[in-house]
Design an enzyme around this catalytic site. Structure first.
Site, mmCIF file in Angstrom:
data_model
loop_
_atom_site.group_PDB
_atom_site.id
_atom_site.type_symbol
_atom_site.label_atom_id
_atom_site.label_comp_id
_atom_site.label_asym_id
_atom_site.label_seq_id
_atom_site.Cartn_x
_atom_site.Cartn_y
_atom_site.Cartn_z
ATOM 1 N N SER A 96 0.722 -1.040 -0.001
ATOM 2 C CA SER A 96 -0.130 -0.037 0.124
ATOM 3 C C SER A 96 0.917 1.364 0.010
ATOM 4 C CB SER A 96 -1.026 -0.077 1.097
ATOM 5 O OG SER A 96 -1.539 -1.188 1.344
HETATM 6 C C1 LIG Z 1 -3.307 -4.235 -0.218
HETATM 7 S S1 LIG Z 1 -2.546 -6.190 -0.154
HETATM 8 C C2 LIG Z 1 -2.072 -6.042 1.511
HETATM 9 C C3 LIG Z 1 -1.042 -5.175 1.621
HETATM 10 C C4 LIG Z 1 0.018 -5.673 2.933
HETATM 11 N N1 LIG Z 1 -0.577 -5.328 4.143
HETATM 12 C C5 LIG Z 1 1.302 -5.358 2.816
HETATM 13 O O1 LIG Z 1 1.861 -4.696 3.662
HETATM 14 O O2 LIG Z 1 2.207 -5.379 1.883
HETATM 15 C C6 LIG Z 1 -4.254 -7.078 0.151
HETATM 16 C C7 LIG Z 1 -4.010 -8.546 0.603
HETATM 17 O O3 LIG Z 1 -5.227 -9.287 1.103
HETATM 18 C C8 LIG Z 1 -5.071 -10.392 0.553
HETATM 19 N N2 LIG Z 1 -6.237 -11.047 1.039
HETATM 20 C C9 LIG Z 1 -7.310 -10.906 0.130
HETATM 21 N N3 LIG Z 1 -8.398 -11.654 0.837
HETATM 22 C C10 LIG Z 1 -7.963 -12.207 1.996
HETATM 23 C C11 LIG Z 1 -8.788 -12.837 2.882
HETATM 24 N N4 LIG Z 1 -9.759 -13.352 2.679
HETATM 25 N N5 LIG Z 1 -7.748 -13.362 3.810
HETATM 26 C C12 LIG Z 1 -6.557 -12.787 3.796
HETATM 27 N N6 LIG Z 1 -5.978 -12.232 2.986
HETATM 28 C C13 LIG Z 1 -6.585 -11.719 1.978
HETATM 29 C C14 LIG Z 1 -4.686 -10.089 -0.654
HETATM 30 O O4 LIG Z 1 -4.218 -11.642 -1.216
HETATM 31 C C15 LIG Z 1 -3.439 -9.185 -0.838
HETATM 32 O O5 LIG Z 1 -2.114 -9.764 -0.412
#
Ligand SMILES: C[S@@+](CC[C@H](N)C(=O)[O-])C[C@H]1O[C@@H](n2cnc3c(N)ncnc32)[C@H](O)[C@@H]1O
Length: 385
Positions: A96
């Site tokens: 992000s």
């Molecule tokens: C915007 S990214 C997160 C960025 C992260 N916090 C970082 O520091 O790089 C969103 C993440 O949420 C994950 N995601 C989507 N649905 C999810 C779920 N149901 N449970 C866990 N992770 C999930 C995606 O695979 C993705 O890697």
């Protein structure tokens, strides 16, 4: 100091000078530099809804400058199905934007020793920042994608921190680590998974990007009470995160046949309900939460466009001719979607055009609803409570 560390320090200084980095997050940002978490291949917008890979090895300077810009970076497309030699179409993981990360961490109000659950590990950067703030042994982070989770474990180890990285669906939280003082999601939800509430101690906070199919961009902070419910205000409406996997919004195709549908005109410009004003868009979305919109440029080099709205078997289109005061509307299906959107916008105007910050979200065991000013005044879809 390496070039990367110097760039990190410059970014940290710039964020701080802009008031975008709370003082207590300065040390974690310096201790967990972003370049340790960004993968060697990142993805860039190539126009027309496509993404192309950019490799660190091919242009290390360009990669590093992308890492230390205050921008989100796409780190996975198409759930990993597109190889890094291909062309992607959907963003499925990203690291992000630093200023948004900093803002959310500030909103989370953590203290050393607090137990934190993060949903959406992605690259692991946010989990590393959290670990520096609350201490080793206190952070659990859940990632649905096994490849990303493994990559994050490696990056975290390389950065010298070891939060617990769980591969799984974060909608279920992570019961073995409960109760948590804080839950932070870094993917957006339309419905807050109730396990986040039950796994947070009374008085604890849940911070999550939140949206409707109509508008993805809000940030909500809930406080959990001692009766298994959580309430709290929307803090922002300008931060669009990707959806958690199970709550993705469909992208309907435009209908091939327009003959025989209901026709009318409107003097309400689609920009007013969906584009110009974040508060209006948020509020309209609260009233028509399942409606998906799309703007389609007329492709004539001018400013004419078509606004589309879809829900189930219903659709509406509004053709906007630049400068016109009245626009042609066509609607089809059991619901008159443009009429609903217009009514939602009028409702917001008649309510005094309330800002997003006056709305809040209630999450109980059996229902969730948006309210205006206090939980006693729900403002969901007309006719529902
Ligand atoms: C915007 S990214 C997160 C960025 C992260 N916090 C970082 O520091 O790089 C969103 C993440 O949420 C994950 N995601 C989507 N649905 C999810 C779920 N149901 N449970 C866990 N992770 C999930 C995606 O695979 C993705 O890697």
């Amino acid at each position: 100091m390496t070039d990367a560390e110097a760039l990190n320090r410059r970014l940290v200084d710039e964020l701080a000078a802009a008031g975008a980095l709370p003082q207590e997050w300065r040390a974690p940002f310096l201790a967990a530099p972003r370049h340790l978490f960004v993968p060697r291949v990142i993805w860039e917008d190539a126009g027309g809804g496509t993404l192309t890979p950019r490799r660190r090895d091919e242009n290390p300077a360009a990669w590093l400058s992308a890492v230390y810009a205050d921008e989100a970076i796409v780190t996975q497309v198409d759930d990993g199905a597109t190889p890094d030699t291909g062309t992607g179409s959907r963003v499925t993981s990203s690291i992000s934007k630093p200023s948004i990360v900093a803002r959310m961490l500030g909103d989370l109000e953590v203290e050393r020793g607090m137990r934190v659950l993060e949903i959406g590990t992605g690259t692991g950067w946010n989990a590393a920042l959290l670990t520096h703030a609350v201490g080793e042994g206190n952070v659990t982070t859940v990632e649905v994608d096994g490849v990303l989770a493994e990559r994050a474990r490696t990056a975290l180890a390389g950065a010298g921190v070891s939060p617990l990285v769980v591969t799984g669906d974060g909608a279920g939280g992570y019961p073995p680590g409960a109760p948590y003082d804080r839950v932070i999601a870094t993917a957006s939800v339309r419905v807050v998974p109730y396990p986040w509430v039950t796994q947070t101690r009374p008085g604890g906070l849940i911070l999550s990007p939140w949206g409707t199919a109509y508008d993805n961009g809000a940030l909500v902070r809930l406080t959990v009470d001692d009766r298994g419910a959580a309430y709290g205000p929307f803090l922002d409406n300008t931060i669009a995160f990707m959806w958690v996997r199970a709550q993705r919004v469909p992208r309907p195709a435009v209908p091939a046949h327009l003959a025989g549908v209901a026709e009318s005109t409107t003097t309400l410009h689609p920009d007013a309900v969906a584009f110009d004003d974040y508060d209006a868009r948020f509020a309209v979305g609260v009233r028509v939460p399942d409606v998906v919109t799309r703007f389609e440029d007329a492709g004539d080099g001018g400013d004419d466009f078509t606004f589309w709205a879809f829900s189930g078997a219903s659709w509406a289109r509004v053709d906007v001719i630049d400068g016109a005061v009245s626009h042609r509307v066509r609607q089809h299906g059991p619901r008159a979607l443009w009429t609903e959107i217009e009514a939602a916008y009028r409702w917001w105007e008649e309510a005094g055009r309330p800002e997003t910050g006056r709305f809040g979200l209630a999450v109980t065991a059996d229902r969730q609803y948006v309210y205006l000013d206090s939980p006693g005044t729900p403002v969901g879809r007309p006719g529902s409570r």
